[in-house]
Motif scaffolding. Structure first.
Motif, mmCIF file in Angstrom:
data_model
loop_
_atom_site.group_PDB
_atom_site.id
_atom_site.type_symbol
_atom_site.label_atom_id
_atom_site.label_comp_id
_atom_site.label_asym_id
_atom_site.label_seq_id
_atom_site.Cartn_x
_atom_site.Cartn_y
_atom_site.Cartn_z
ATOM 1 N N THR A 91 9.145 9.638 1.986
ATOM 2 C CA THR A 91 9.533 9.931 0.604
ATOM 3 C C THR A 91 8.636 9.178 -0.372
ATOM 4 O O THR A 91 8.215 9.735 -1.402
ATOM 5 N N GLU A 92 8.329 7.928 -0.069
ATOM 6 C CA GLU A 92 7.415 7.162 -0.917
ATOM 7 C C GLU A 92 6.036 7.830 -0.951
ATOM 8 O O GLU A 92 5.418 7.945 -2.013
ATOM 9 N N TRP A 93 5.552 8.267 0.194
ATOM 10 C CA TRP A 93 4.260 8.947 0.261
ATOM 11 C C TRP A 93 4.280 10.217 -0.597
ATOM 12 O O TRP A 93 3.298 10.529 -1.287
ATOM 13 N N TYR A 96 3.448 9.465 -4.127
ATOM 14 C CA TYR A 96 2.010 9.307 -4.370
ATOM 15 C C TYR A 96 1.300 10.660 -4.357
ATOM 16 O O TYR A 96 0.360 10.886 -5.133
ATOM 17 N N LEU A 325 2.396 1.614 2.127
ATOM 18 C CA LEU A 325 3.727 2.215 2.151
ATOM 19 C C LEU A 325 4.661 1.326 2.949
ATOM 20 O O LEU A 325 4.260 0.704 3.925
ATOM 21 N N ASN A 340 5.026 -3.704 -3.069
ATOM 22 C CA ASN A 340 6.381 -3.189 -2.974
ATOM 23 C C ASN A 340 7.394 -4.330 -2.851
ATOM 24 O O ASN A 340 7.051 -5.453 -2.473
ATOM 25 N N TYR A 347 14.187 -1.748 -0.902
ATOM 26 C CA TYR A 347 13.185 -0.701 -0.699
ATOM 27 C C TYR A 347 13.860 0.659 -0.496
ATOM 28 O O TYR A 347 13.520 1.655 -1.148
ATOM 29 N N VAL A 351 13.582 3.862 -3.200
ATOM 30 C CA VAL A 351 12.934 5.099 -2.761
ATOM 31 C C VAL A 351 13.928 6.252 -2.727
ATOM 32 O O VAL A 351 13.633 7.358 -3.197
ATOM 33 N N LEU A 356 9.446 4.661 -7.431
ATOM 34 C CA LEU A 356 8.393 3.983 -6.695
ATOM 35 C C LEU A 356 8.806 2.520 -6.497
ATOM 36 O O LEU A 356 9.186 1.852 -7.464
ATOM 37 N N PRO A 357 8.750 1.984 -5.273
ATOM 38 C CA PRO A 357 9.330 0.670 -5.000
ATOM 39 C C PRO A 357 8.422 -0.510 -5.346
ATOM 40 O O PRO A 357 8.588 -1.605 -4.795
#
Length: 454
Positions: A91-93, A96, A325, A340, A347, A351, A356-357
């Motif tokens: 999910t974080e990716w 980006y 990440l 992060n 975290y 997310v 964004l963490p």
């Protein structure tokens, strides 16, 4: 006697310089999430089509605490944490990916920790496939992962190899049973041998062993025995790190005291013995703390002037954009750094709520960029030049003045146009770089922020 004298003189708290500015000197007040995102977009636009980007994924979980470790870890035997964490990383990716106007070209992936092989082979398969789903793999991409010899299986090796991984790093530290006990790091020679042989049979082209000198209860006899075992297995690379005793940061190190550690003189002897033996085995010293066989790409990169250093360590490839990440990961867009949040719970919460963490960072100034390049050149090439600067900045000029003491001690050759690290100075790269660290000298710490240089 000269080496021992210098070791005592330069045994001061010093950064390892995986970045400049170093993290304690980041200007977090001037940092903003918007500024970070803008920097990522600019870096991606300028470099994706030529260099691609690097990914570092921090996998923090370990089943037991290694008391020497300075990494951000979470100790648990509960493996139900794996899938929620992988889902959060993906999910974080995806956040980006929304900043990018074309598919990213992946040049490097490195799985660090923690213990990446805490995760099952199937879950690591899902993680990597998820990262690559909307990406393009560079034709010269290099994928690597860190592994604990005690829990790395054939399935881990085979699965990751089929996904494009060709580099493996095994954390060994020391084979001495007394040392392994006090640092709570238990792996046998048989396990290391089996994993090394299996990886080579599968097709891995570069195997690294992590070793540490200066550990509690470590002796010359024990280290020599460890290195003799290593010489029979002949990994392609060796990372020979100085133990960083920072119990005020890592309470797990309080399992032992300074009385259990080799003193500066003994630690210097351990280092000299290690370096001498590595060279006798056919390894070449690379930058700081690293050794490689002459057919390894890290050695070739140093010879060709392409060696690079970032938050993942030394690499033979250079990308302008490194995205970290996972919990506590650090990203580098060349013009900015971002880290992060440091706890798994925060975290996951950030997310999963679509945020964004990132919790802190630094936007590099013009002086930062100049000094950063000098430090990179010293760490990777053993020399740097400032003759191309019509007038060195005030920060660089002050650093040049501080370097004179190191030149007098024979650690560098200083000229009007630059400096070259001498063979004697290779053991003092942290001290050499520190002389140019304008932010540190502008605000000299009153408490110890870094581990000792020796």
């Amino acid at each position: 006697m000269v080496d021992q004298y210098l070791a005592g003189k330069y045994n001061v708290a010093a950064p390892r310089y995986t970045s400049y500015p170093t993290m304690p000197y980041w200007d977090t007040a001037a940092f903003s999430l918007t500024g970070w995102e803008d920097s990522v977009k600019l870096s991606f636009k300028e470099s994706n089509g030529t260099d691609g980007l690097s990914l570092y994924i921090h996998l923090p979980f370990c089943e037991s605490l290694c008391t020497y470790c300075g990494c951000n870890t979470r100790i648990t035997k509960n493996h139900t944490v794996e899938i929620p964490y992988i889902d959060a990383v993906l999910t974080e990716w995806a956040m980006y990916l929304q900043m990018m106007d074309e598919k990213p070209v992946i040049r490097e992936i490195h799985l660090g920790g923690g213990t990446p092989t805490f995760f099952s082979a199937d879950n690591l398969n899902d993680l990597i496939k998820g990262l690559l789903k909307d990406s393009v793999v560079h034709p010269r991409a290099e994928f690597s992962f860190e592994a604990h010899p005690a829990n790395t299986s054939f399935d881990h090796l085979q699965t990751l190899y089929e996904l494009g991984f060709t580099r493996l790093s095994l954390g060994i530290q020391d084979f001495d049973p007394k040392v392994q006990f006090i640092i709570n790091r238990d792996q046998s020679v048989e396990q290391v041998t089996a994993i090394t042989q299996q990886a080579r049979q599968i097709g891995y082209t570069s195997i690294n062993y992590d070793l540490i000198y200066g550990l509690p209860l470590q002796t010359v006899e024990g280290l020599i025995n460890t290195l003799e075992i290593v010489s029979k297995l002949m990994p392609d690379r060796i990372a020979f790190y100085s133990y960083a005793h920072v119990p005020w940061i890592k309470p797990g190190q309080r399992r032992f005291t300074e009385q259990d550690l080799p003193n500066a003189e003994a630690k210097t002897r351990l280092h000299k013995i290690g370096v001498s033996l590595f060279k006798s085995y056919g390894y070449h010293e690379i930058g700081m703390d690293h050794f490689a066989l002459p057919d390894d790409e890290l050695f070739m990169a140093e010879k060709s002037g392409n060696l690079h250093r970032n938050f993942m360590g030394y690499t033979q490839q250079h990308t302008r954009l490194l995205i970290g990440l996972g919990v506590s990961s650090i990203s580098d867009s060349y013009n900015a750094f971002a880290q992060n949040v440091k706890t798994v719970e925060e975290y996951l919460q950030l997310v999963n709520s679509g945020k964004l963490p990132v919790f802190k960072g630094h936007l590099l100034t013009d002086d930062d960029l100049i000094i950063r390049q000098h430090i990179l050149d010293i760490m990777c090439k053993g020399h740097t030049e400032w003759h191309h600067l019509a007038v060195p900045s005030h920060a660089v000029a002050e650093g040049i003045q501080r370097l004179q003491v190191l030149a007098n001690d024979g650690l560098i050759e200083l000229s009007p146009g630059g400096l070259t690290v001498t063979p004697l100075g290779k053991g003092f790269l942290r001290n050499i770089c520190m002389a140019l660290d304008a932010r540190l000298w502008a605000n000299v710490p009153t408490t110890q922020l870094f581990s000792m240089a020796v």
